[in-house]
Design an enzyme around this catalytic site. Structure first.
Site, PDB file in Angstrom:
ATOM      1  N   SER A 189      15.472   6.455   9.242  1.00 47.10           N
ATOM      2  CA  SER A 189      15.102   7.126  10.500  1.00 47.10           C
ATOM      3  C   SER A 189      14.697   8.576  10.256  1.00 47.10           C
ATOM      4  CB  SER A 189      16.254   7.066  11.499  1.00 47.10           C
ATOM      5  OG  SER A 189      17.380   7.792  11.034  1.00 47.10           O
ATOM      6  N   GLN A 214      -6.307  -6.446  10.864  1.00 49.88           N
ATOM      7  CA  GLN A 214      -5.071  -6.467  10.074  1.00 49.88           C
ATOM      8  C   GLN A 214      -4.319  -5.153  10.234  1.00 49.88           C
ATOM      9  OE1 GLN A 214      -6.446  -7.289   6.117  1.00 49.88           O
ATOM     10  NE2 GLN A 214      -6.920  -9.428   6.552  1.00 49.88           N
ATOM     11  N   VAL A 250      -4.237  -2.992  12.760  1.00 47.04           N
ATOM     12  CA  VAL A 250      -3.580  -2.755  14.052  1.00 47.04           C
ATOM     13  C   VAL A 250      -2.381  -3.676  14.281  1.00 47.04           C
ATOM     14  CG1 VAL A 250      -5.689  -1.871  15.105  1.00 47.04           C
ATOM     15  CG2 VAL A 250      -5.150  -4.301  15.339  1.00 47.04           C
ATOM     16  N   ARG A 260       2.375  -2.208  14.371  1.00 47.49           N
ATOM     17  CA  ARG A 260       2.473  -1.769  15.757  1.00 47.49           C
ATOM     18  C   ARG A 260       3.161  -0.434  15.960  1.00 47.49           C
ATOM     19  NH1 ARG A 260       4.189  -7.716  17.594  1.00 47.49           N
ATOM     20  NH2 ARG A 260       4.268  -7.940  15.356  1.00 47.49           N
ATOM     21  N   GLN A 291     -10.102   3.433  17.909  1.00 48.77           N
ATOM     22  CA  GLN A 291     -11.224   2.876  17.148  1.00 48.77           C
ATOM     23  C   GLN A 291     -12.540   3.106  17.877  1.00 48.77           C
ATOM     24  OE1 GLN A 291     -10.651  -1.205  16.032  1.00 48.77           O
ATOM     25  NE2 GLN A 291     -12.241  -1.149  14.487  1.00 48.77           N
ATOM     26  N   GLN A 292     -13.579   3.290  17.088  1.00 48.66           N
ATOM     27  CA  GLN A 292     -14.928   3.408  17.636  1.00 48.66           C
ATOM     28  C   GLN A 292     -15.201   2.224  18.558  1.00 48.66           C
ATOM     29  OE1 GLN A 292     -17.974   3.280  14.643  1.00 48.66           O
ATOM     30  NE2 GLN A 292     -19.640   3.155  16.111  1.00 48.66           N
ATOM     31  N   ASN A 325       4.037   7.383  11.210  1.00 45.56           N
ATOM     32  CA  ASN A 325       5.070   8.222  10.619  1.00 45.56           C
ATOM     33  C   ASN A 325       5.367   7.721   9.203  1.00 45.56           C
ATOM     34  OD1 ASN A 325       7.261   6.243  10.679  1.00 45.56           O
ATOM     35  ND2 ASN A 325       7.438   6.635  12.873  1.00 45.56           N
ATOM     36  N   ARG A 369       0.593  -3.844   2.220  1.00 45.52           N
ATOM     37  CA  ARG A 369      -0.860  -3.823   2.063  1.00 45.52           C
ATOM     38  C   ARG A 369      -1.374  -3.336   0.709  1.00 45.52           C
ATOM     39  NH1 ARG A 369      -2.354  -7.345   5.997  1.00 45.52           N
ATOM     40  NH2 ARG A 369      -1.440  -6.757   8.014  1.00 45.52           N
TER      41      ARG A 369
END
Length: 215
Positions: free
Chosen positions: A45, A66, A68, A71, A77-78, A145, A156
């Site tokens: 935390s 992927q 987004v 959460r 986003q454009q 964060n 990823r």
């Protein structure tokens, strides 16, 4: 693809260290020692008090979908409802196969041509865009964060992740390591910190560990 750090908490390691000292009423001045101890213990935390905002340019809709899914983050986003779609992302394996690249380019060129025709008929961009494939690119701003970034990098940067988002995550990690070397010292796929949790682990785990250690 281009990734730029737009903004971040000043001295991320420092603010998280101060947060840790308050949490544990510690009198330690060993920033790296205390942070490493707390991160290893999973008391994460304290890392939520440092945030990073990135601009990612020319990301495909495949990769942004992927992205987004993470959460605990903010995304802008454009909008292809209001801006004209241009450009496509070509996956590496398609680029390396001449026949596949020709087929891919032919289809994306046709899709863009039909998109232009629909716009010329007076249809709004929000309707014309339905003809576009998921390889269409856009720009996106992401704020996470440090705690969520560690989770993001765990998933990823793994070689089992899709190549485009893997490349994005690695570039983001390079930036984070520069600005917060203590927090992100051991960031990367699970195999860099212990065993691999995939059903079929990579054969070159030692090389992967070396890559992230030197990143």
């Amino acid at each position: 693809m281009e990734i730029k750090l737009l903004n971040y908490t000043k001295d991320p390691d420092g603010i998280c260290f101060q947060t840790a000292k308050i949490c544990y009423q510690s009198k330690s001045n060993d920033k790296e020692g205390l942070l490493n101890k707390i991160i290893k213990a999973g008391h994460l935390s304290i890392l939520e008090h440092a945030s990073f905002t990135f601009l990612i340019k020319d990301i495909s809709r495949v990769a942004s979908h992927q992205l987004v899914r993470h959460r605990i983050a903010s995304f802008t986003q454009q909008s292809h409802r209001y801006t004209k779609a241009t450009g496509f992302f070509t996956p590496e394996k398609i680029q390396q196969d001449a026949q596949a690249k020709e087929i891919f380019n032919e289809l994306t060129k046709k899709a863009l041509s039909v998109y232009e025709e629909l716009l010329n008929l007076g249809l709004p961009k929000e309707d014309a865009r339905y003809i576009l494939p998921c390889s269409i690119v856009s720009d996106i701003i992401v704020t996470m964060n440090a705690r969520e970034l560690l989770h993001f990098f765990t998933l990823r940067t793994c070689q089992k992740a899709q190549k485009e988002i893997q490349d994005i995550a690695i570039e983001m990690l390079k930036i984070c390591k520069k600005e917060a070397p203590i927090i992100f010292k051991n960031a990367g796929p699970p195999c860099t910190r212990g065993r691999c949790y995939e059903r079929k682990p990579c054969e070159d785990i030692n090389q992967i560990r070396h890559f992230f250690a030197e990143l």
